[in-house]
Design an enzyme around this catalytic site. Structure first.
Site, mmCIF file in Angstrom:
data_model
loop_
_atom_site.group_PDB
_atom_site.id
_atom_site.type_symbol
_atom_site.label_atom_id
_atom_site.label_comp_id
_atom_site.label_asym_id
_atom_site.label_seq_id
_atom_site.Cartn_x
_atom_site.Cartn_y
_atom_site.Cartn_z
ATOM 1 N N ARG A 1 -79.606 29.119 -101.886
ATOM 2 C CA ARG A 1 -79.478 28.832 -103.318
ATOM 3 C C ARG A 1 -80.837 28.486 -103.936
ATOM 4 N NH1 ARG A 1 -77.106 24.156 -106.468
ATOM 5 N NH2 ARG A 1 -76.473 25.099 -108.441
ATOM 6 N N HIS B 1 -82.549 30.114 -107.371
ATOM 7 C CA HIS B 1 -83.045 29.334 -108.510
ATOM 8 C C HIS B 1 -84.551 29.451 -108.672
ATOM 9 C CE1 HIS B 1 -79.432 26.860 -109.848
ATOM 10 N NE2 HIS B 1 -78.974 27.724 -108.974
ATOM 11 N N ASP C 1 -91.926 32.230 -107.268
ATOM 12 C CA ASP C 1 -93.284 31.681 -107.216
ATOM 13 C C ASP C 1 -93.300 30.208 -106.838
ATOM 14 O OD1 ASP C 1 -92.255 30.468 -109.442
ATOM 15 O OD2 ASP C 1 -93.993 30.847 -110.718
ATOM 16 N N SER D 1 -91.971 27.818 -108.194
ATOM 17 C CA SER D 1 -91.997 26.874 -109.316
ATOM 18 C C SER D 1 -90.889 25.835 -109.181
ATOM 19 C CB SER D 1 -91.858 27.620 -110.652
ATOM 20 O OG SER D 1 -90.710 28.441 -110.650
ATOM 21 N N ASN E 1 -80.351 21.317 -112.692
ATOM 22 C CA ASN E 1 -80.904 21.686 -111.383
ATOM 23 C C ASN E 1 -79.768 21.801 -110.363
ATOM 24 O OD1 ASN E 1 -80.300 19.122 -110.205
ATOM 25 N ND2 ASN E 1 -82.144 18.280 -111.129
ATOM 26 N N HIS F 1 -71.938 33.159 -101.901
ATOM 27 C CA HIS F 1 -70.954 32.074 -101.907
ATOM 28 C C HIS F 1 -70.001 32.159 -100.724
ATOM 29 C CE1 HIS F 1 -71.693 31.510 -106.528
ATOM 30 N NE2 HIS F 1 -72.652 30.990 -105.785
ATOM 31 N N THR F 2 -70.321 32.950 -99.740
ATOM 32 C CA THR F 2 -69.583 32.949 -98.474
ATOM 33 C C THR F 2 -70.029 31.785 -97.588
ATOM 34 O OG1 THR F 2 -68.989 34.274 -96.532
ATOM 35 C CG2 THR F 2 -71.227 34.518 -97.329
ATOM 36 N N ASP G 1 -66.443 28.816 -99.374
ATOM 37 C CA ASP G 1 -65.521 29.706 -98.672
ATOM 38 C C ASP G 1 -64.644 28.830 -97.781
ATOM 39 O OD1 ASP G 1 -64.216 31.322 -96.867
ATOM 40 O OD2 ASP G 1 -66.018 32.349 -96.142
ATOM 41 N N THR H 1 -64.161 30.630 -93.648
ATOM 42 C CA THR H 1 -65.265 30.664 -92.685
ATOM 43 C C THR H 1 -66.501 30.082 -93.378
ATOM 44 O OG1 THR H 1 -65.793 32.947 -93.343
ATOM 45 C CG2 THR H 1 -64.376 32.682 -91.415
ATOM 46 N N ASP I 1 -70.469 36.160 -93.932
ATOM 47 C CA ASP I 1 -69.649 37.343 -93.658
ATOM 48 C C ASP I 1 -69.081 37.859 -94.978
ATOM 49 O OD1 ASP I 1 -67.794 35.429 -94.346
ATOM 50 O OD2 ASP I 1 -66.937 35.230 -92.347
HETATM 51 C C1 HEM Z 1 -73.836 34.925 -110.374
HETATM 52 C C2 HEM Z 1 -73.695 33.729 -110.810
HETATM 53 C C3 HEM Z 1 -73.742 32.479 -110.004
HETATM 54 C C4 HEM Z 1 -73.219 31.304 -110.407
HETATM 55 C C5 HEM Z 1 -72.494 31.015 -111.721
HETATM 56 C C6 HEM Z 1 -73.463 30.343 -109.350
HETATM 57 C C7 HEM Z 1 -73.076 29.021 -109.412
HETATM 58 C C8 HEM Z 1 -73.117 28.148 -108.351
HETATM 59 C C9 HEM Z 1 -72.641 26.791 -108.387
HETATM 60 C C10 HEM Z 1 -72.081 26.078 -109.598
HETATM 61 C C11 HEM Z 1 -72.789 26.278 -107.144
HETATM 62 C C12 HEM Z 1 -72.395 24.884 -106.675
HETATM 63 C C13 HEM Z 1 -73.520 23.903 -106.846
HETATM 64 C C14 HEM Z 1 -73.068 22.512 -106.557
HETATM 65 O O1 HEM Z 1 -72.152 22.036 -107.236
HETATM 66 O O2 HEM Z 1 -73.615 21.863 -105.642
HETATM 67 C C15 HEM Z 1 -73.351 27.307 -106.318
HETATM 68 C C16 HEM Z 1 -73.622 27.171 -104.994
HETATM 69 C C17 HEM Z 1 -74.305 28.115 -104.268
HETATM 70 N N1 HEM Z 1 -74.821 29.295 -104.739
HETATM 71 FE FE1 HEM Z 1 -74.415 30.159 -106.509
HETATM 72 N N2 HEM Z 1 -74.109 30.950 -108.333
HETATM 73 C C18 HEM Z 1 -74.327 32.251 -108.684
HETATM 74 C C19 HEM Z 1 -75.013 33.195 -107.941
HETATM 75 C C20 HEM Z 1 -75.633 32.919 -106.745
HETATM 76 C C21 HEM Z 1 -76.577 33.793 -106.092
HETATM 77 C C22 HEM Z 1 -77.074 35.114 -106.651
HETATM 78 C C23 HEM Z 1 -76.933 33.177 -104.938
HETATM 79 C C24 HEM Z 1 -77.910 33.602 -103.877
HETATM 80 C C25 HEM Z 1 -78.272 34.821 -103.649
HETATM 81 C C26 HEM Z 1 -76.175 31.947 -104.855
HETATM 82 C C27 HEM Z 1 -76.179 31.090 -103.790
HETATM 83 C C28 HEM Z 1 -75.474 29.916 -103.725
HETATM 84 C C29 HEM Z 1 -75.335 29.129 -102.516
HETATM 85 C C30 HEM Z 1 -75.851 29.497 -101.142
HETATM 86 C C31 HEM Z 1 -74.616 27.994 -102.859
HETATM 87 C C32 HEM Z 1 -74.271 26.819 -101.951
HETATM 88 C C33 HEM Z 1 -75.369 25.774 -102.099
HETATM 89 C C34 HEM Z 1 -75.248 24.604 -101.137
HETATM 90 O O3 HEM Z 1 -74.525 24.710 -100.149
HETATM 91 O O4 HEM Z 1 -75.894 23.579 -101.384
HETATM 92 N N3 HEM Z 1 -75.429 31.812 -105.976
HETATM 93 N N4 HEM Z 1 -73.561 28.428 -107.080
HETATM 94 C C1 LIG Z 2 -81.322 16.671 -111.044
HETATM 95 O O1 LIG Z 2 -80.408 16.341 -112.031
HETATM 96 C C2 LIG Z 2 -79.659 15.192 -111.739
HETATM 97 C C3 LIG Z 2 -78.606 15.042 -112.808
HETATM 98 O O2 LIG Z 2 -79.180 14.938 -114.079
HETATM 99 C C4 LIG Z 2 -80.608 13.998 -111.645
HETATM 100 O O3 LIG Z 2 -79.875 12.810 -111.341
HETATM 101 C C5 LIG Z 2 -81.590 14.266 -110.535
HETATM 102 O O4 LIG Z 2 -82.532 13.224 -110.453
HETATM 103 C C6 LIG Z 2 -82.305 15.574 -110.774
HETATM 104 N N1 LIG Z 2 -83.106 15.894 -109.609
HETATM 105 C C7 LIG Z 2 -84.422 15.876 -109.634
HETATM 106 C C8 LIG Z 2 -85.082 16.243 -108.359
HETATM 107 O O5 LIG Z 2 -85.053 15.593 -110.640
#
Ligand code: HEM
Ligand SMILES: *[C@@H]1O[C@H](CO)[C@@H](O)[C@H](O)[C@H]1NC(C)=O
Ligand SMILES: *[C@@H]1O[C@H](CO)[C@@H](O)[C@H](O)[C@H]1NC(C)=O
Ligand SMILES: *[C@@H]1O[C@H](CO)[C@@H](O)[C@H](O)[C@H]1NC(C)=O
Ligand SMILES: *[C@@H]1O[C@H](CO)[C@@H](O)[C@H](O)[C@H]1NC(C)=O
Length: 332
Positions: free
Chosen positions: A70, A74, A82, A84, A99, A197-198, A251, A254, A259
């Protein structure tokens, strides 16, 4: 330098032989100056060192691969790939409330520390983020992919750049297509990369828009596109009064395996975010979802291509940017 590798690691790094990466399998104008042999002379062990760091961190903490993947998304969607996203300080990307609980920073920092010992000032944080995400996918059971390197680290990181460039779970397919195409990414890339999101987790707030509090303060399902059995499980894990730190697996079946289960989940109406569900509900993306649900090899092939494109977005090369000494701050 507070952390130093132990003697064994040092010997391992020195003794291990490295084959130069295989020839490029894709090409793209935006990555014209990236190369599969970029560190071959200057730091031949670079990829090995990143891989080793990701492997040991992931073996201690199985949530690391999701975080690293993720983090890459971002990083690349905001200012290009880069690093950033790693910059700390007032008003940087990290300080934006959107974030959305990014993680994995300490793994990038450890890899950088090792690299600075063996190849000082040589390997960019931007490349480390890319390589770490690539390795994370492979370690979670996903495909092994060759990725060219040579990215430089950016000097700009602004919170105000985050919202306009990151997809929100409330986005329609149209809105997602628009944002993805502004990065040179296709409809197919959107469906493929959503397969990330798998693995990984989400906070309850990330899908609370699918529920509503009833008069007794209990959550009820309002998004009828969601499987009601699954919705009940989610309410159990994320009741109305749950702590904001509660995490749910993206997911449910799994959770730690990279997967094609994500697509199978979509078919049974178990996409966790609204932005997942719409991929199955929309005519333009449904066929691709069904294909991937039935064909993991096809998904993995597509992943390799889309991941390559993701890692090429807005890269800085040549004289642009710098090679940071520490990933969390620019050199000056
Ligand atoms: C297409 C629109 C997408 C949306 C709206 C989206 C949104 C989100 C949100 C809301 C979360 C949960 C964050 C949290 O509450 O901690 C998440 C998790 C995640 N996203 Fe996405 N995402 C998108 C696309 C992607 C893409 C393109 C990737 C990577 C190629 C990605 C990889 C991940 C991963 C790996 C997690 C799990 C993060 C963790 O375990 O800490 N997502 N995503
Ligand atoms: C990310 O945002 C959360 C919620 O506003 C904040 O509490 C947290 O400090 C931020 N993380 C960093 C690294 O600035
Ligand atoms: C960040 O900005 C706030 C207000 O703009 C200021 O009070 C604070 O001292 C700044 N912090 C740092 C570390 O520069
Ligand atoms: C709902 O999910 C369950 C598994 O949790 C599955 O067996 C069932 O077929 C799904 N229902 C629909 C309508 O997709
Ligand atoms: C590649 O690098 C050369 C020399 O550093 C530069 O002139 C050229 O514009 C770069 N091409 C791209 C696509 O960045």
């Amino acid at each position: 330098m507070e952390t130093r590798p132990d003697v064994f690691s040092v010997l391992l790094f020195i003794v291990v032989l490295h084959s130069v990466a295989a020839s490029p399998s894709y090409s793209s104008s935006s990555s014209a100056n990236l190369s599969f042999t970029f560190y071959a002379a200057s730091c031949p062990s670079a990829e090995f060192m990143v891989r080793n760091t990701v492997r040991s961190a992931s073996s201690v903490d199985p949530t690391i691969p999701g975080k690293l993947l993720r983090l890459l998304f971002h990083d690349c969607f905001v200012e290009g790939c880069d690093a950033s996203v790693l910059l700390q300080g007032n008003g940087t990307e990290q300080s934006d409330p959107a974030n959305r609980s990014l993680g994995g920073f300490s793994v990038i920092d450890s890899a950088k520390r090792v690299l600075e010992i063996f190849c000082p000032g040589t390997v960019s944080c931007a490349d480390i983020v890319v390589l770490a995400a690539r390795d994370a996918v492979e370690m979670a059971g996903g495909p092994a992919i060759q990725i060219p390197t040579g990215r430089r680290d950016g000097m700009v990181s602004a919170a105000s750049n985050v919202r306009p460039n990151i997809v929100d779970t409330s986005f329609s397919v149209d809105e997602m297509i628009k944002l993805f195409s502004s990065k040179g990414m296709s409809l197919n890339d959107l469906v493929t990369l959503s397969g990330a999101h798998t693995i990984g987790t989400a906070h309850c707030s990330a899908f609370s828009d699918r529920f509503q509090k009833d008069s007794k303060g209990k959550l009820t399902l309002i998004d009828t596109s969601l499987n009601s059995t699954y919705a009940d499980e989610l309410i159990k894990q994320c009741p109305a009064d749950s702590s904001p730190s509660v995490l749910v697996n993206n997911d449910p079946d799994t959770s730690f395996m990279f997967d094609n289960q994500y697509y199978r989940n979509l078919l049974s109406h178990r996409g966790l975010f609204q932005s997942d569900s719409v991929l199955f509900n929309d005519e333009r993306t449904r066929k691709q979802v069904e294909d991937f649900a039935n064909d993991q090899v096809g998904f993995f092939e597509s992943w390799g291509q889309s991941f390559f494109k993701l890692t090429s977005i807005g890269v800085k090369t040549g004289d642009e940017g710098e090679i940071r000494r520490s990933c969390s701050a620019t050199n000056t």
